[in-house]
Design a protein around this motif. Structure first.
Motif, PDB file in Angstrom:
ATOM      1  N   ASN A 172      30.126   9.637 -68.368  1.00  0.00           N
ATOM      2  CA  ASN A 172      30.695   8.282 -68.442  1.00  0.00           C
ATOM      3  C   ASN A 172      32.008   8.191 -67.667  1.00  0.00           C
ATOM      4  N   ALA A 173      32.820   9.229 -67.751  1.00  0.00           N
ATOM      5  CA  ALA A 173      34.128   9.210 -67.092  1.00  0.00           C
ATOM      6  C   ALA A 173      33.994   9.168 -65.581  1.00  0.00           C
ATOM      7  N   ILE A 174      33.099   9.981 -65.016  1.00  0.00           N
ATOM      8  CA  ILE A 174      32.986   9.988 -63.555  1.00  0.00           C
ATOM      9  C   ILE A 174      32.328   8.708 -63.047  1.00  0.00           C
ATOM     10  N   ALA A 175      31.379   8.154 -63.827  1.00  0.00           N
ATOM     11  CA  ALA A 175      30.752   6.897 -63.414  1.00  0.00           C
ATOM     12  C   ALA A 175      31.772   5.768 -63.418  1.00  0.00           C
ATOM     13  N   ALA A 176      32.587   5.695 -64.459  1.00  0.00           N
ATOM     14  CA  ALA A 176      33.607   4.652 -64.538  1.00  0.00           C
ATOM     15  C   ALA A 176      34.623   4.799 -63.410  1.00  0.00           C
ATOM     16  N   ALA A 177      35.002   6.039 -63.109  1.00  0.00           N
ATOM     17  CA  ALA A 177      35.973   6.272 -62.034  1.00  0.00           C
ATOM     18  C   ALA A 177      35.412   5.828 -60.689  1.00  0.00           C
ATOM     19  N   ALA A 178      34.135   6.120 -60.439  1.00  0.00           N
ATOM     20  CA  ALA A 178      33.518   5.752 -59.167  1.00  0.00           C
ATOM     21  C   ALA A 178      33.345   4.233 -59.035  1.00  0.00           C
ATOM     22  N   ILE A 179      33.017   3.573 -60.139  1.00  0.00           N
ATOM     23  CA  ILE A 179      32.886   2.110 -60.110  1.00  0.00           C
ATOM     24  C   ILE A 179      34.233   1.464 -59.823  1.00  0.00           C
ATOM     25  N   ALA A 180      35.287   2.046 -60.374  1.00  0.00           N
ATOM     26  CA  ALA A 180      36.623   1.478 -60.195  1.00  0.00           C
ATOM     27  C   ALA A 180      37.217   1.777 -58.824  1.00  0.00           C
ATOM     28  N   ASP A 181      36.774   2.865 -58.185  1.00  0.00           N
ATOM     29  CA  ASP A 181      37.406   3.295 -56.938  1.00  0.00           C
ATOM     30  C   ASP A 181      36.344   3.839 -55.986  1.00  0.00           C
ATOM     31  N   PRO A 182      36.085   3.162 -54.873  1.00  0.00           N
ATOM     32  CA  PRO A 182      35.052   3.624 -53.935  1.00  0.00           C
ATOM     33  C   PRO A 182      35.385   4.932 -53.251  1.00  0.00           C
ATOM     34  N   VAL A 190      36.183   7.635 -54.893  1.00  0.00           N
ATOM     35  CA  VAL A 190      35.738   8.725 -55.761  1.00  0.00           C
ATOM     36  C   VAL A 190      34.321   9.128 -55.351  1.00  0.00           C
ATOM     37  N   LEU A 191      34.145  10.394 -55.014  1.00  0.00           N
ATOM     38  CA  LEU A 191      32.857  10.915 -54.566  1.00  0.00           C
ATOM     39  C   LEU A 191      32.434  12.074 -55.456  1.00  0.00           C
ATOM     40  N   LEU A 192      31.142  12.156 -55.737  1.00  0.00           N
ATOM     41  CA  LEU A 192      30.600  13.250 -56.529  1.00  0.00           C
ATOM     42  C   LEU A 192      29.745  14.137 -55.640  1.00  0.00           C
TER      43      LEU A 192
END
Length: 313
Positions: free
Chosen positions: A7-17, A19-21
């Motif tokens: 949930n944390a990484i998904a929320a971070a990526a939605i908030a900031d383009p 953020v890459l996994l």
């Protein structure tokens, strides 16, 4: 705990383009939500973990915010040189996630178990090491990591040992967190022994502390940095500090505590380091079986602690 991470990484990526996994061909179900919402921010680097860390370093230098995911036997163990030189030497804000730390990949043998990840990383400068025990500690760890201020490694071990914290953590990075007693136990005749534990062993520490008497327990979600003043206070308050970890006894949390306490002058506690002895797993089997093989199941730990404390009496 894994859900909190996802949930944390998904929320971070939605908030900031930015953020890459990055993954080394692992964790697909874990990343379903991430890929659903931000497929263009998901990079499968394949079975090429060393290259993956180099890619992450390049992306960080270009202003992106990389999260590097792998099994702990590969990230960090396989990619230690790249973490040291590509990321930490340049002080790049890359987040490393080592999943399945300890011996939880019990049926896959020593090649997929990681009982040395803390030890190999502790000596690398500029790298924070976090080891959450439950979902709330994972939220705490991810909040720090996803600020992308510096290199961070998060050790993710067994994720279903039970809830430890009832509320969110607000402790400064590096603090030990009291999870049983610890506030008003300094009176004469109070407990002589305190427990410090990290990751999956926090639950075990709480069970053992109850069986051995009214002993306090501190969870240690941050291995590096660690609050030296707090450790010094505990070492002067108690006769024994029992340190539990699903990691080799050499170089892990127990080593960090012993080093800190050893630097103190005057009266100080004895540090009892309980973890995996300096050996590989002899057999494969369930996680519960391997805990018993390595002597870090609750019954084995209880017997070891009783013997050590009796010898100290």
């Amino acid at each position: 705990m894994r859900t909190a991470f996802s949930n944390a990484i998904a929320a971070a990526a939605i908030a900031d383009p930015k953020v890459l996994l990055l993954t080394g061909d692992h964790g697909y179900a874990l990343f379903d939500d991430f890929r659903k919402h931000r497929p263009d921010q998901f990079i499968n680097c394949g079975v090429a973990e060393q290259n993956m860390v180099g890619v992450a370093a390049g992306l960080a230098k270009a202003g992106y915010k990389p999260i590097v995911y792998g099994l702990a036997c590969f990230v960090p163990v396989r990619v230690l040189e790249q973490i040291k030189l590509d990321v930490c030497y340049q002080d790049l804000p890359v987040v490393f996630i080592g999943d399945g730390a300890g011996i939880v990949y019990s049926a896959l043998g020593s090649s997929h178990q990681s009982a040395e990840d803390i030890a190999v990383l502790r000596a690398i400068p500029r790298l924070d090491i976090l080891s959450p025990c439950d979902a709330r500690e994972m939220d705490y760890a991810m909040a720090h990591a996803l600020s992308f201020q510096r290199p961070v490694y998060i050790r993710m071990g067994k994720s279903d040992v039970g809830e430890i914290h009832q509320t969110a953590l607000s402790a400064p990075l590096g603090d030990l967190v009291a999870v049983r007693g610890g506030a008003a136990d300094t009176a004469a005749g109070g407990p002589r022994t305190a427990f410090l534990a990290t990751g999956s062993m926090v639950k075990s520490a709480m069970l053992l502390a109850e069986r051995l008497g009214d002993n306090p327990v501190w969870s240690v979600p941050t291995i590096k940095p660690i609050n030296q003043a707090q450790l010094a206070g505990l070492a002067r308050r108690y006769d024994n500090l029992v340190v539990l970890e699903e990691h080799n006894r050499i170089g892990g949390l127990g080593g960090a505590v012993a080093e800190a306490v050893g630097d103190l002058g005057g009266a100080r506690a004895r540090v009892l380091r309980l973890g995996i002895n300096d050996r590989f797993s002899e057999f494969n089997g369930s996680w519960d079986y391997l805990l018993r093989e390595h002597g870090i199941d609750t019954a084995s730990l209880l017997a070891q602690i009783q013997t050590l404390l009796r010898d100290d009496a």
